[in-house]
Design an enzyme around this catalytic site. Structure first.
Site, PDB file in Angstrom:
ATOM      1  N   GLU A  66       9.779  11.324  -9.036  1.00 59.60           N
ATOM      2  CA  GLU A  66       9.266  12.415  -9.798  1.00 59.60           C
ATOM      3  C   GLU A  66       9.949  13.685  -9.230  1.00 59.60           C
ATOM      4  O   GLU A  66      10.213  13.897  -8.054  1.00 59.60           O
ATOM      5  CB  GLU A  66       7.758  12.353  -9.072  1.00 59.60           C
ATOM      6  CG  GLU A  66       7.266  11.022  -9.706  1.00 59.60           C
ATOM      7  CD  GLU A  66       5.685  10.642  -8.964  1.00 59.60           C
ATOM      8  OE1 GLU A  66       4.794  10.318  -9.513  1.00 59.60           O
ATOM      9  OE2 GLU A  66       5.668  11.150  -7.751  1.00 59.60           O
ATOM     10  N   ASP A 237      -1.904   6.835  -7.199  1.00 58.63           N
ATOM     11  CA  ASP A 237      -1.296   7.895  -7.314  1.00 58.63           C
ATOM     12  C   ASP A 237      -0.139   7.911  -8.456  1.00 58.63           C
ATOM     13  O   ASP A 237       0.932   8.591  -8.527  1.00 58.63           O
ATOM     14  CB  ASP A 237      -0.561   8.812  -5.958  1.00 58.63           C
ATOM     15  CG  ASP A 237       0.476   7.892  -5.503  1.00 58.63           C
ATOM     16  OD1 ASP A 237       0.492   6.586  -6.197  1.00 58.63           O
ATOM     17  OD2 ASP A 237       1.235   8.161  -4.818  1.00 58.63           O
TER      18      ASP A 237
HETATM   19  P1  NAD Z   1       3.630   1.999   2.877  1.00 60.39           P
HETATM   20  O1  NAD Z   1       4.175   0.909   2.084  1.00 60.39           O
HETATM   21  O2  NAD Z   1       4.336   2.357   4.177  1.00 60.39           O
HETATM   22  O3  NAD Z   1       2.229   1.214   3.490  1.00 60.39           O
HETATM   23  C1  NAD Z   1       0.979   0.908   2.640  1.00 60.39           C
HETATM   24  C2  NAD Z   1       0.623  -0.369   3.264  1.00 60.39           C
HETATM   25  O4  NAD Z   1      -0.718  -0.868   2.666  1.00 60.39           O
HETATM   26  C3  NAD Z   1       1.282  -1.432   3.672  1.00 60.39           C
HETATM   27  O5  NAD Z   1       1.117  -1.619   5.242  1.00 60.39           O
HETATM   28  C4  NAD Z   1       0.503  -2.647   3.122  1.00 60.39           C
HETATM   29  O6  NAD Z   1       0.727  -3.804   3.916  1.00 60.39           O
HETATM   30  C5  NAD Z   1      -0.863  -2.089   3.038  1.00 60.39           C
HETATM   31  N1  NAD Z   1      -1.631  -2.594   1.839  1.00 60.39           N
HETATM   32  C6  NAD Z   1      -1.284  -3.314   0.735  1.00 60.39           C
HETATM   33  N2  NAD Z   1      -2.329  -3.846  -0.033  1.00 60.39           N
HETATM   34  C7  NAD Z   1      -3.271  -3.669   0.656  1.00 60.39           C
HETATM   35  C8  NAD Z   1      -4.593  -4.240   0.622  1.00 60.39           C
HETATM   36  N3  NAD Z   1      -5.208  -4.769  -0.403  1.00 60.39           N
HETATM   37  N4  NAD Z   1      -5.573  -3.965   1.597  1.00 60.39           N
HETATM   38  C9  NAD Z   1      -5.053  -3.424   2.730  1.00 60.39           C
HETATM   39  N5  NAD Z   1      -3.654  -3.045   2.799  1.00 60.39           N
HETATM   40  C10 NAD Z   1      -2.877  -2.985   2.048  1.00 60.39           C
HETATM   41  O7  NAD Z   1       3.183   2.990   2.193  1.00 60.39           O
HETATM   42  P2  NAD Z   1       2.977   4.526   2.558  1.00 60.39           P
HETATM   43  O8  NAD Z   1       4.217   5.507   2.689  1.00 60.39           O
HETATM   44  O9  NAD Z   1       1.823   4.521   3.820  1.00 60.39           O
HETATM   45  O10 NAD Z   1       2.208   5.167   1.576  1.00 60.39           O
HETATM   46  C11 NAD Z   1       0.814   4.543   0.961  1.00 60.39           C
HETATM   47  C12 NAD Z   1       0.257   5.015  -0.298  1.00 60.39           C
HETATM   48  O11 NAD Z   1       0.053   6.546  -0.477  1.00 60.39           O
HETATM   49  C13 NAD Z   1       1.402   4.772  -1.508  1.00 60.39           C
HETATM   50  O12 NAD Z   1       0.709   4.186  -2.632  1.00 60.39           O
HETATM   51  C14 NAD Z   1       2.037   6.251  -1.748  1.00 60.39           C
HETATM   52  O13 NAD Z   1       2.483   6.120  -3.178  1.00 60.39           O
HETATM   53  C15 NAD Z   1       0.882   6.904  -1.503  1.00 60.39           C
HETATM   54  N6  NAD Z   1       0.967   8.321  -1.166  1.00 60.39           N
HETATM   55  C16 NAD Z   1       0.121   9.348  -1.671  1.00 60.39           C
HETATM   56  C17 NAD Z   1       0.151  10.518  -1.395  1.00 60.39           C
HETATM   57  C18 NAD Z   1      -0.565  11.764  -1.964  1.00 60.39           C
HETATM   58  O14 NAD Z   1      -0.431  12.927  -1.907  1.00 60.39           O
HETATM   59  N7  NAD Z   1      -1.776  11.268  -2.668  1.00 60.39           N
HETATM   60  C19 NAD Z   1       1.536  11.119  -0.536  1.00 60.39           C
HETATM   61  C20 NAD Z   1       2.160  10.162  -0.207  1.00 60.39           C
HETATM   62  C21 NAD Z   1       2.081   8.729  -0.468  1.00 60.39           C
END
Ligand code: NAD
Length: 350
Positions: A66, A237
């Site tokens: 993006e 997101d």
């Molecule tokens: P990451 O992959 O490092 O961590 C995600 C974690 O979620 C993993 O440890 C995984 O095991 C866990 N997980 C997956 N399914 C699960 C479930 N059903 N129950 C409990 N845990 C579960 O990712 P990250 O960098 O920490 O990002 C997390 C999310 O936040 C991503 O989807 C990312 O796109 C989003 N994000 C959003 C913003 C925003 O501004 N809203 C900014 C950054 C990241």
């Protein structure tokens, strides 16, 4: 590496990952999260000045890439960011990013910076800022569901900005929970590792969902969410990527960054396109109400908006001035005679 001066106009300051980490340690993690929240709040309060557009997304089966642009008329910023939930299984980050700030008057870039760490910082600072407006009074316990890369930043921002005392961790992968608990030991937070999302939510007034899965997931079901809580929904997101059962959305007052983008990417993609939402910039400017009762469920349907990145870029530009926390990049061709680009190339041969 030298300090920024006007004579450096053709060299572009570049903040590497290493220097970003040094900057955070130099300022102090919690202090920087609070300062970033102040920059974001200031920009939300002048929301109407900005150029706004939903981010430009290029989707594939495994993720998304993006571009997130905006301008306040004086500066222009954009972030490049990806989201690839499958990456962690290959030893790569789910989210990586870099960004650029430019001077609108000349169009010249004035900052290029890593934004993987800065995105975690700005996302967490935004969560803390929003919870300051919406979480129930005296909230001091948070369930942190999804203990990946963003999770410790989210926890520390709630501590720095909202006075969080206890974080209750849960992840489907217990190794992620162990990692987060290890990283947060000694942070001043009381850290409790939990075996289920239900257990993590016991006694929590703030519930953060921050999981990564490219599907309509149900991290929270309706019966798990009691009245009066604040939900900080971070992981949904992208089109086809949500975390909450739709029933929860119908019981909540939903607060969003930029509705035009959130309706495409957020939890509310599950709702009718005209379902009412409240814009956070209006709450911060005092033209819309935030939390109005103890029983209300407030939901921050976070997707991450370009203005938050612009605030973070502005912050880094201001903070590195007078430091050696950047390199100068020879990014812009700068012939002595601006019309003699070809001549400059010719002279370089000789
Ligand atoms: P990451 O992959 O490092 O961590 C995600 C974690 O979620 C993993 O440890 C995984 O095991 C866990 N997980 C997956 N399914 C699960 C479930 N059903 N129950 C409990 N845990 C579960 O990712 P990250 O960098 O920490 O990002 C997390 C999310 O936040 C991503 O989807 C990312 O796109 C989003 N994000 C959003 C913003 C925003 O501004 N809203 C900014 C950054 C990241």
């Amino acid at each position: 590496m030298t300090n920024l001066t006007p004579s450096d106009k053709a060299l572009v300051p570049f903040v590497s990952v290493d220097n970003m980490m040094k900057l955070i340690h130099h300022v102090g993690l919690e202090e920087m999260l609070s300062q970033l929240a102040n920059y974001i709040e200031a920009d939300f309060k002048r929301w109407e000045l900005f150029d706004k557009t939903p981010r430009v997304a290029s989707h594939s089966d495994v993720g998304v890439i993006e571009l997130m642009p905006t301008s306040d008329g004086e500066a222009y910023g954009f972030k490049y960011v990806n989201g690839h939930p499958k990456n962690t299984s290959e030893g790569l980050q789910t989210v990586t990013a870099f960004g650029l700030l430019a001077d609108v008057y000349t169009g010249y870039p004035v900052l290029l910076t890593e934004m993987t760490i800065l995105t975690a910082m700005r996302t967490a600072a935004t969560s803390g800022l929003v919870a300051k407006y919406l979480a129930p009074k005296g909230a001091d316990t948070m369930a942190m569901i999804g203990n990946g890369a963003q999770s410790e930043f989210q926890s520390m921002a709630m501590k720095a900005i909202c006075g969080l005392k206890t974080v209750r961790l849960y992840d489907i992968d217990s190794k992620a929970t162990e990692k987060a608990a290890r990283n947060l030991a000694g942070s001043g937070l009381n850290v409790v590792a939990c075996a289920s999302a239900e257990e993590a939510m016991e006694g929590a007034q703030i519930i953060t969902t921050c999981t990564a899965d490219k599907q309509y997931a149900t991290i929270l079901t309706d019966n798990m969410v009691g009245s009066g809580v604040h939900i900080n929904a971070i992981g949904g997101d992208c089109p086809g990527k949500t975390e909450l059962a739709a029933d929860i959305l119908h019981r909540s007052d939903i607060f969003v960054e930029y509705p035009e983008q959130t309706r495409i990417e957020g939890e509310i993609q599950q709702l009718d396109p005209d379902h009412p939402v409240i814009e956070l910039w209006q709450v911060m400017s005092g033209t819309a109400k935030g939390r109005t009762s103890d029983k209300q469920i407030t939901l921050f349907d976070s997707v991450g908006f370009a203005i938050e990145d612009f605030s973070a870029l502005r912050y880094v530009r201001d903070k590195i001035a007078g430091t050696d926390l950047f390199f100068e990049l020879d990014l812009l061709a700068d012939p002595d005679d601006p019309r003699d680009l070809f001549g400059m190339l010719g002279r370089a041969a000789g």
